[in-house]
Design a protein around this motif. Structure first.
Motif, PDB file in Angstrom:
ATOM      1  N   ARG A  30      39.452  51.023  46.821  1.00 50.23           N
ATOM      2  CA  ARG A  30      39.935  51.529  48.113  1.00 50.23           C
ATOM      3  C   ARG A  30      39.916  50.440  49.178  1.00 50.23           C
ATOM      4  O   ARG A  30      40.772  50.411  50.065  1.00 50.23           O
ATOM      5  CB  ARG A  30      39.076  52.714  48.575  1.00 50.23           C
ATOM      6  CG  ARG A  30      39.363  54.018  47.831  1.00 50.23           C
ATOM      7  CD  ARG A  30      38.433  55.134  48.278  1.00 50.23           C
ATOM      8  NE  ARG A  30      38.760  56.405  47.616  1.00 50.23           N
ATOM      9  CZ  ARG A  30      38.073  57.532  47.756  1.00 50.23           C
ATOM     10  NH1 ARG A  30      36.984  57.543  48.537  1.00 50.23           N
ATOM     11  NH2 ARG A  30      38.445  58.629  47.125  1.00 50.23           N
ATOM     12  N   ASP A  31      38.924  49.542  49.112  1.00 53.08           N
ATOM     13  CA  ASP A  31      38.786  48.503  50.134  1.00 53.08           C
ATOM     14  C   ASP A  31      38.821  47.088  49.574  1.00 53.08           C
ATOM     15  O   ASP A  31      38.873  46.124  50.347  1.00 53.08           O
ATOM     16  CB  ASP A  31      37.469  48.698  50.904  1.00 53.08           C
ATOM     17  CG  ASP A  31      37.448  49.995  51.688  1.00 53.08           C
ATOM     18  OD1 ASP A  31      38.459  50.310  52.342  1.00 53.08           O
ATOM     19  OD2 ASP A  31      36.432  50.708  51.626  1.00 53.08           O
ATOM     20  N   LEU A  32      38.769  46.930  48.252  1.00 53.83           N
ATOM     21  CA  LEU A  32      38.784  45.606  47.640  1.00 53.83           C
ATOM     22  C   LEU A  32      40.030  45.439  46.784  1.00 53.83           C
ATOM     23  O   LEU A  32      40.559  46.408  46.235  1.00 53.83           O
ATOM     24  CB  LEU A  32      37.549  45.412  46.754  1.00 53.83           C
ATOM     25  CG  LEU A  32      36.166  45.529  47.403  1.00 53.83           C
ATOM     26  CD1 LEU A  32      35.080  45.375  46.345  1.00 53.83           C
ATOM     27  CD2 LEU A  32      35.982  44.505  48.497  1.00 53.83           C
ATOM     28  N   SER A  33      40.485  44.202  46.663  1.00 47.29           N
ATOM     29  CA  SER A  33      41.556  43.923  45.717  1.00 47.29           C
ATOM     30  C   SER A  33      40.951  43.863  44.318  1.00 47.29           C
ATOM     31  O   SER A  33      39.732  43.703  44.173  1.00 47.29           O
ATOM     32  CB  SER A  33      42.230  42.593  46.052  1.00 47.29           C
ATOM     33  OG  SER A  33      41.351  41.511  45.754  1.00 47.29           O
ATOM     34  N   PRO A  34      41.772  43.983  43.270  1.00 49.99           N
ATOM     35  CA  PRO A  34      41.217  43.899  41.915  1.00 49.99           C
ATOM     36  C   PRO A  34      40.408  42.631  41.658  1.00 49.99           C
ATOM     37  O   PRO A  34      39.351  42.683  41.018  1.00 49.99           O
ATOM     38  CB  PRO A  34      42.472  43.960  41.031  1.00 49.99           C
ATOM     39  CG  PRO A  34      43.433  44.784  41.813  1.00 49.99           C
ATOM     40  CD  PRO A  34      43.201  44.378  43.245  1.00 49.99           C
ATOM     41  N   VAL A  35      40.880  41.477  42.158  1.00 45.05           N
ATOM     42  CA  VAL A  35      40.163  40.227  41.884  1.00 45.05           C
ATOM     43  C   VAL A  35      38.861  40.151  42.678  1.00 45.05           C
ATOM     44  O   VAL A  35      37.852  39.628  42.191  1.00 45.05           O
ATOM     45  CB  VAL A  35      41.065  39.002  42.145  1.00 45.05           C
ATOM     46  CG1 VAL A  35      41.390  38.845  43.622  1.00 45.05           C
ATOM     47  CG2 VAL A  35      40.408  37.732  41.603  1.00 45.05           C
ATOM     48  N   GLN A  36      38.838  40.677  43.903  1.00 46.29           N
ATOM     49  CA  GLN A  36      37.592  40.709  44.679  1.00 46.29           C
ATOM     50  C   GLN A  36      36.561  41.606  43.994  1.00 46.29           C
ATOM     51  O   GLN A  36      35.383  41.250  43.897  1.00 46.29           O
ATOM     52  CB  GLN A  36      37.868  41.223  46.095  1.00 46.29           C
ATOM     53  CG  GLN A  36      38.605  40.238  46.979  1.00 46.29           C
ATOM     54  CD  GLN A  36      39.000  40.843  48.315  1.00 46.29           C
ATOM     55  OE1 GLN A  36      39.247  42.051  48.407  1.00 46.29           O
ATOM     56  NE2 GLN A  36      39.071  40.025  49.341  1.00 46.29           N
ATOM     57  N   VAL A 196      36.177  31.019  36.602  1.00 44.45           N
ATOM     58  CA  VAL A 196      37.636  31.204  36.630  1.00 44.45           C
ATOM     59  C   VAL A 196      37.998  32.329  37.590  1.00 44.45           C
ATOM     60  O   VAL A 196      38.934  32.201  38.400  1.00 44.45           O
ATOM     61  CB  VAL A 196      38.165  31.519  35.215  1.00 44.45           C
ATOM     62  CG1 VAL A 196      39.674  31.776  35.245  1.00 44.45           C
ATOM     63  CG2 VAL A 196      37.836  30.381  34.257  1.00 44.45           C
ATOM     64  N   ILE A 197      37.258  33.422  37.522  1.00 46.33           N
ATOM     65  CA  ILE A 197      37.515  34.564  38.406  1.00 46.33           C
ATOM     66  C   ILE A 197      37.291  34.176  39.865  1.00 46.33           C
ATOM     67  O   ILE A 197      38.083  34.520  40.754  1.00 46.33           O
ATOM     68  CB  ILE A 197      36.602  35.744  38.015  1.00 46.33           C
ATOM     69  CG1 ILE A 197      36.929  36.209  36.594  1.00 46.33           C
ATOM     70  CG2 ILE A 197      36.739  36.895  38.996  1.00 46.33           C
ATOM     71  CD1 ILE A 197      35.889  37.138  36.002  1.00 46.33           C
ATOM     72  N   VAL A 198      36.205  33.438  40.122  1.00 41.91           N
ATOM     73  CA  VAL A 198      35.914  32.978  41.492  1.00 41.91           C
ATOM     74  C   VAL A 198      37.037  32.081  41.999  1.00 41.91           C
ATOM     75  O   VAL A 198      37.480  32.209  43.154  1.00 41.91           O
ATOM     76  CB  VAL A 198      34.556  32.240  41.528  1.00 41.91           C
ATOM     77  CG1 VAL A 198      34.357  31.550  42.874  1.00 41.91           C
ATOM     78  CG2 VAL A 198      33.408  33.212  41.255  1.00 41.91           C
ATOM     79  N   ALA A 199      37.521  31.173  41.157  1.00 43.67           N
ATOM     80  CA  ALA A 199      38.598  30.257  41.560  1.00 43.67           C
ATOM     81  C   ALA A 199      39.874  31.024  41.889  1.00 43.67           C
ATOM     82  O   ALA A 199      40.547  30.738  42.901  1.00 43.67           O
ATOM     83  CB  ALA A 199      38.859  29.245  40.449  1.00 43.67           C
ATOM     84  N   VAL A 200      40.215  32.004  41.063  1.00 43.38           N
ATOM     85  CA  VAL A 200      41.418  32.805  41.316  1.00 43.38           C
ATOM     86  C   VAL A 200      41.281  33.578  42.620  1.00 43.38           C
ATOM     87  O   VAL A 200      42.223  33.655  43.426  1.00 43.38           O
ATOM     88  CB  VAL A 200      41.682  33.770  40.139  1.00 43.38           C
ATOM     89  CG1 VAL A 200      42.806  34.746  40.479  1.00 43.38           C
ATOM     90  CG2 VAL A 200      42.048  32.985  38.883  1.00 43.38           C
ATOM     91  N   ALA A 202      39.425  32.756  45.198  1.00 38.63           N
ATOM     92  CA  ALA A 202      39.485  31.797  46.305  1.00 38.63           C
ATOM     93  C   ALA A 202      40.924  31.412  46.635  1.00 38.63           C
ATOM     94  O   ALA A 202      41.279  31.219  47.812  1.00 38.63           O
ATOM     95  CB  ALA A 202      38.672  30.550  45.959  1.00 38.63           C
ATOM     96  N   LEU A 203      41.761  31.315  45.616  1.00 38.15           N
ATOM     97  CA  LEU A 203      43.149  30.896  45.807  1.00 38.15           C
ATOM     98  C   LEU A 203      44.075  32.049  46.202  1.00 38.15           C
ATOM     99  O   LEU A 203      45.218  31.812  46.601  1.00 38.15           O
ATOM    100  CB  LEU A 203      43.684  30.252  44.524  1.00 38.15           C
ATOM    101  CG  LEU A 203      43.021  28.931  44.111  1.00 38.15           C
ATOM    102  CD1 LEU A 203      43.483  28.509  42.719  1.00 38.15           C
ATOM    103  CD2 LEU A 203      43.347  27.837  45.137  1.00 38.15           C
ATOM    104  N   THR A 204      43.585  33.278  46.095  1.00 30.36           N
ATOM    105  CA  THR A 204      44.440  34.425  46.398  1.00 30.36           C
ATOM    106  C   THR A 204      43.899  35.263  47.550  1.00 30.36           C
ATOM    107  O   THR A 204      44.259  35.044  48.698  1.00 30.36           O
ATOM    108  CB  THR A 204      44.627  35.300  45.141  1.00 30.36           C
ATOM    109  OG1 THR A 204      43.334  35.665  44.613  1.00 30.36           O
ATOM    110  CG2 THR A 204      45.413  34.550  44.062  1.00 30.36           C
ATOM    111  N   ASP A 205      43.009  36.198  47.269  1.00 33.03           N
ATOM    112  CA  ASP A 205      42.584  37.182  48.270  1.00 33.03           C
ATOM    113  C   ASP A 205      41.383  36.749  49.103  1.00 33.03           C
ATOM    114  O   ASP A 205      41.081  37.370  50.117  1.00 33.03           O
ATOM    115  CB  ASP A 205      42.276  38.515  47.585  1.00 33.03           C
ATOM    116  CG  ASP A 205      43.501  39.094  46.904  1.00 33.03           C
ATOM    117  OD1 ASP A 205      44.614  38.897  47.416  1.00 33.03           O
ATOM    118  OD2 ASP A 205      43.348  39.724  45.848  1.00 33.03           O
TER     119      ASP A 205
END
Length: 301
Positions: A30-36, A196-200, A202-205
């Motif tokens: 509801r408040d986070l993106s999937p990657v967050q 890898v998840i942290v890097a993605v 950082a580069l997106t949301d």
């Protein structure tokens, strides 16, 4: 030492946890993106699995693997948690929980089909019947009961949900050749996948996440769905005198999950969801019954 009563208790505890995660997914998204959400959940999972290994006095096994096995951890970590949860959370972000959750349960059938080309197993008539029944349920849920129109509620969301089953089944096929301690292996997979998840992210949301229900739900997913449930289920299988009785418990989970989805998320459960879920569970039961019959024949010969 086998103990069927303990096995059933571990199994029921696992099923209860599995039944809550669809609700936790939606609360977090509801408040986070999937990657967050994945950054938080994976971090929590790594921490809880490390604590489990320390508590079980198996932490030293993390450092006793070969170079090839550490490389294996990196490769498998790209599949799970990275790719699998990216796709799964993407599906839950787009679909109501009552739709995404039952579709994800078809992974067991996909596993049976992928085992034909990759493990050399034979496809039998009951596998085909199970597939037809299961995917009839998928169509009912995805079209919200308007089967003849074949108009999906959210084609991309449905595609992501079905895609997650292929990724998950592929992961378990690869895992059949994994000789690492199960908890150590999962810990290293998540540890290697986390950067890898942290890097993605950082580069997106980015990491602008406020504390609250969404963060707490993401932590819950990491601790229980990605961590403790896996350990409890492995204990259930290890303690079981009759594994089929324990494995039957998984059929409770999708129906119990609908109760949490309705009560906590407030989703009105559509009649098409019930019909589709019954078809999916029936198909999975047929497929599992075939597997048991085959094993019984082998043990009796």
């Amino acid at each position: 030492m086998p103990d069927q009563k303990q096995a059933m208790l571990y199994g029921l505890a696992t099923v209860l946890l599995w039944s809550t995660v669809a609700t936790a997914f939606k609360l977090s998204l509801r408040d986070l993106s999937p990657v967050q959400m994945l950054v938080i959940a994976c971090s929590a999972s790594v921490l809880v699995m490390a604590l489990i290994l320390v508590a079980q006095r198996r932490w030293h096994r993390v450092f006793e693997l070969s170079g090839k096995q550490y490389l294996q951890s990196m490769g498998m970590g790209l599949i799970n948690p990275c790719l699998y949860y990216f796709v799964l959370f993407g599906a839950f972000d787009r679909l109501p929980a009552q739709e995404a959750q039952p579709l994800n349960y078809t992974w067991a059938l996909v596993l049976a089909y992928l085992s034909v080309p990759f493990l050399g197993q034979r496809l039998q008539r009951l596998d085909v019947v199970a597939g037809l029944v299961c995917y009839a349920g998928v169509v009912v849920i995805a079209t919200r009961g308007d089967v003849l129109s074949l108009t999906f509620s959210d084609p991309l969301g449905v595609g992501l949900a079905i895609g997650s089953t292929v990724i998950w089944a592929s992961y378990w096929i690869i895992a059949t050749r994994d000789t690492r301690d199960p908890v150590v292996g999962l810990f290293l997979n998540f540890l290697c996948g986390l950067p890898v998840i942290v890097a993605v992210c950082a580069l997106t949301d980015g990491f602008d996440v406020a504390p609250g229900t969404a963060m707490a739900a993401a932590v819950y997913v990491g601790v229980f769905e990605m961590g403790i449930a896996f350990v409890l289920w492995s204990y259930a299988m290890k303690k079981a005198e009759n594994t089929s009785r324990v494995s039957n418990l998984i059929f409770i989970s999708p129906f119990l999950s609908l109760v949490f989805i309705s009560m906590i998320l407030g989703e009105v459960i559509l009649p098409s969801t019930y019909v589709g879920l019954v078809l999916i569970v029936a198909g999975l039961w047929v497929q599992q019954h075939k597997t048991r019959a085959k094993l019984a024949g082998v043990s009796g010969s």
